[in-house]
Design an enzyme around this catalytic site. Structure first.
Site, PDB file in Angstrom:
ATOM      1  N   SER A  14      56.543  56.225  54.184  1.00  0.00           N
ATOM      2  CA  SER A  14      55.483  56.405  53.521  1.00  0.00           C
ATOM      3  C   SER A  14      55.313  55.696  52.081  1.00  0.00           C
ATOM      4  O   SER A  14      55.638  54.589  51.881  1.00  0.00           O
ATOM      5  CB  SER A  14      54.906  57.708  53.368  1.00  0.00           C
ATOM      6  OG  SER A  14      53.586  57.900  53.037  1.00  0.00           O
ATOM      7  N   LYS A  64      56.717  60.295  61.668  1.00  0.00           N
ATOM      8  CA  LYS A  64      55.467  60.888  61.792  1.00  0.00           C
ATOM      9  C   LYS A  64      55.101  60.964  63.321  1.00  0.00           C
ATOM     10  O   LYS A  64      55.267  60.061  64.117  1.00  0.00           O
ATOM     11  CB  LYS A  64      54.186  60.451  60.961  1.00  0.00           C
ATOM     12  CG  LYS A  64      54.381  60.374  59.601  1.00  0.00           C
ATOM     13  CD  LYS A  64      53.042  59.761  59.028  1.00  0.00           C
ATOM     14  CE  LYS A  64      53.399  59.637  57.499  1.00  0.00           C
ATOM     15  NZ  LYS A  64      52.352  59.166  56.839  1.00  0.00           N
ATOM     16  N   ARG A  84      46.865  55.998  53.375  1.00  0.00           N
ATOM     17  CA  ARG A  84      46.199  56.429  52.271  1.00  0.00           C
ATOM     18  C   ARG A  84      45.354  55.339  51.440  1.00  0.00           C
ATOM     19  O   ARG A  84      45.639  54.139  51.562  1.00  0.00           O
ATOM     20  CB  ARG A  84      47.123  57.071  51.219  1.00  0.00           C
ATOM     21  CG  ARG A  84      47.830  58.238  51.929  1.00  0.00           C
ATOM     22  CD  ARG A  84      48.565  59.177  51.104  1.00  0.00           C
ATOM     23  NE  ARG A  84      49.658  58.426  50.579  1.00  0.00           N
ATOM     24  CZ  ARG A  84      49.852  58.587  49.210  1.00  0.00           C
ATOM     25  NH1 ARG A  84      49.243  59.078  48.358  1.00  0.00           N
ATOM     26  NH2 ARG A  84      51.061  57.642  48.720  1.00  0.00           N
TER      27      ARG A  84
END
Length: 460
Positions: free
Chosen positions: A103, A113, A244
């Site tokens: 990430s 994940k 994101r």
């Protein structure tokens, strides 16, 4: 008993330093543990992808071996953004997939994940993986699992361009921070008819230009400069695995995700009156009244992509978001967090205006800080530190103290928050108020609480 570093098993993913806490052997054992959980659920096929980190290919090989040695068939989608792995999991593997990603952590980190049968593994489910490894509770494999390779990017991009409709082509700038999103973002937004200026879209796991974390203002300075010096109307930025989104206006204002969610909620509520909208504990206090004003029901949830996803499932909310930049659409999409898709939805809304920056700047705003971080001493437990601080804390004039995730203290004219990060050994603070005087008053109350622990250094 197999030995593995216990501290890599976090609240909503597995994450560690490659070669130290996250070794090849650990990846193999984690693969076998996930396979054991999959076997319990009758799952036989798992999608597997990785981001652009240098350690990705090797970790992928070892976790893949853990799967196939346990009889699990693997759909290898190669180097993809995290939402593309989710897309493959949902559409090809019954909601089961593992993404190898660090990430926005430093380059020497990586992690996993995980989704099984449509559920994101988090909290207890991740601790169960550790327990399986420590007790050698692996499933007995019959035959070796197979590996199929597939490029999912075409289907993913087509799925978005097939239903997002812009009112006019826009001129945008994007900054992928050399994360994996750079391999796909330009293609996506050009495919929607836009002119795109690309910054740092070549994938480089050393992140040579700036860190791929759009929640930090310093990482948006190149994008702000490109908007000021070029002809782009709006700027989009992504984190290392593109789940994101960061947004910057033409005049250099950062539109934090809680304000982005105002726009997304308004848009979704137009079509779904009375729907629930979920946001995390770090979000602005102006968000809940905005959601109610536009006919929705506002629900505050603890921070963390897996917590938000499970709350969406429980409540049937069509849209959700959290302050770090994870935006989740169930309406017209699959309910997982997707920075690339959120960017497309934003452009769809903004393309109805000749002045998109004005639309964004007009969203309600008060004085607020970005996330402030306090480093924790080596080996300390952040949640325990918060509990100890909370036990002796007094907040004069507080109207409400919310404890779903750390301590969020509401005042008539603002709020203060302190919580333990679930991914790094830090405390996270955030403050917001109607005036500068109020924000300083609230900060001073929190400062006194923080400084009651001599090991903590006030960040301002």
């Amino acid at each position: 008993m197999a030995s593995i570093a216990r501290d890599i098993f976090k609240a909503y993913d597995i994450r560690g330093i490659v070669g130290k806490t996250l070794t090849d052997e650990a990846a193999y054992l984690i693969g076998k543990a996930i396979a054991a959980k999959a076997a319990e659920k009758g799952i036989t096929r798992i999608a597997l992808g990785r981001d652009g980190r240098l350690s990705g290919p090797e970790l992928m090989e070892h976790i893949r071996r853990g799967f196939t040695d346990s009889g699990i068939n693997v759909l290898n989608v190669g180097m993809v953004a995290t939402p593309m792995l989710y897309f493959a999991a949902v559409n090809e593997c019954g909601g089961s997939g593992v993404m190898i990603t660090g990430s926005h952590n430093p380059p020497d980190y990586n992690g996993f994940k995980m989704m099984l049968g449509g559920d994101t593994l988090a909290g207890e489910a991740i601790q169960e993986l550790l327990s399986i490894i420590e007790k050698d509770g692996f499933a007995a494999a019959g035959k070796q699992g197979s590996v199929t390779e597939k490029d999912i990017s075409g289907e993913y991009l087509k799925h978005i361009t097939g239903h997002i409709r812009l009112k006019r082509p826009m001129n945008i700038a994007i900054d992928a921070g050399n994360g994996v999103g750079g391999a796909f973002a330009g293609k996506l937004y050009k495919g929607l008819g836009n002119k795109v200026t690309e910054l740092f879209c070549d994938v480089d796991g050393t992140f040579p230009n700036h860190h791929p974390d759009p929640s930090k203002p310093k990482n948006l300075q190149d994008l702000i400069a490109a908007l000021k010096n070029g002809d782009a109307e709006i700027g989009l930025a992504f984190d290392g695995d593109a789940d994101r989104l960061g947004v910057v206006t033409k005049d250099g204002n950062i539109i934090y995700p809680d304000r982005q969610l105002m726009l997304f909620a308004q848009d979704v509520l137009n079509r779904n009156p009375g729907a629930k909208v979920i946001f995390d504990v770090k979000s602005t206090r102006l968000l809940a009244p905005w959601i109610k004003e536009h006919g929705g029901k506002a629900i505050m949830e603890k921070t963390g992509h897996s917590f938000i996803k499970s709350a969406m499932k429980e409540t049937g909310a069509p849209v959700a978001g959290e302050m770090s930049g994870h935006i989740f659409f169930k309406e017209r999409w699959f309910g997982f967090d997707d920075g690339l898709y959120a960017g497309a939805r934003l452009l769809e809304i903004l393309s109805a205006s000749d002045n998109p920056s004005e639309v964004l700047n007009n969203l309600p705003q008060s004085i607020s800080t970005p996330e402030l971080n306090i480093a924790l001493p080596e080996g300390s437990n952040g949640h325990q530190v918060i509990d100890e601080l909370a036990a002796k804390a007094e907040f004069e004039g507080a109207t409400e103290i919310i404890t779903i995730d750390g301590l969020r203290v509401e005042f008539p004219d603002g709020f203060g928050l302190m919580r333990a990060s679930n991914t790094t050994p830090i405390l996270v603070l955030r403050f917001e108020a109607d005036t500068q005087e109020a924000i300083e008053r609230i900060q001073n109350q929190f400062k006194a609480v923080i400084e009651s622990n001599p090991n903590l250094i006030w960040p301002l």
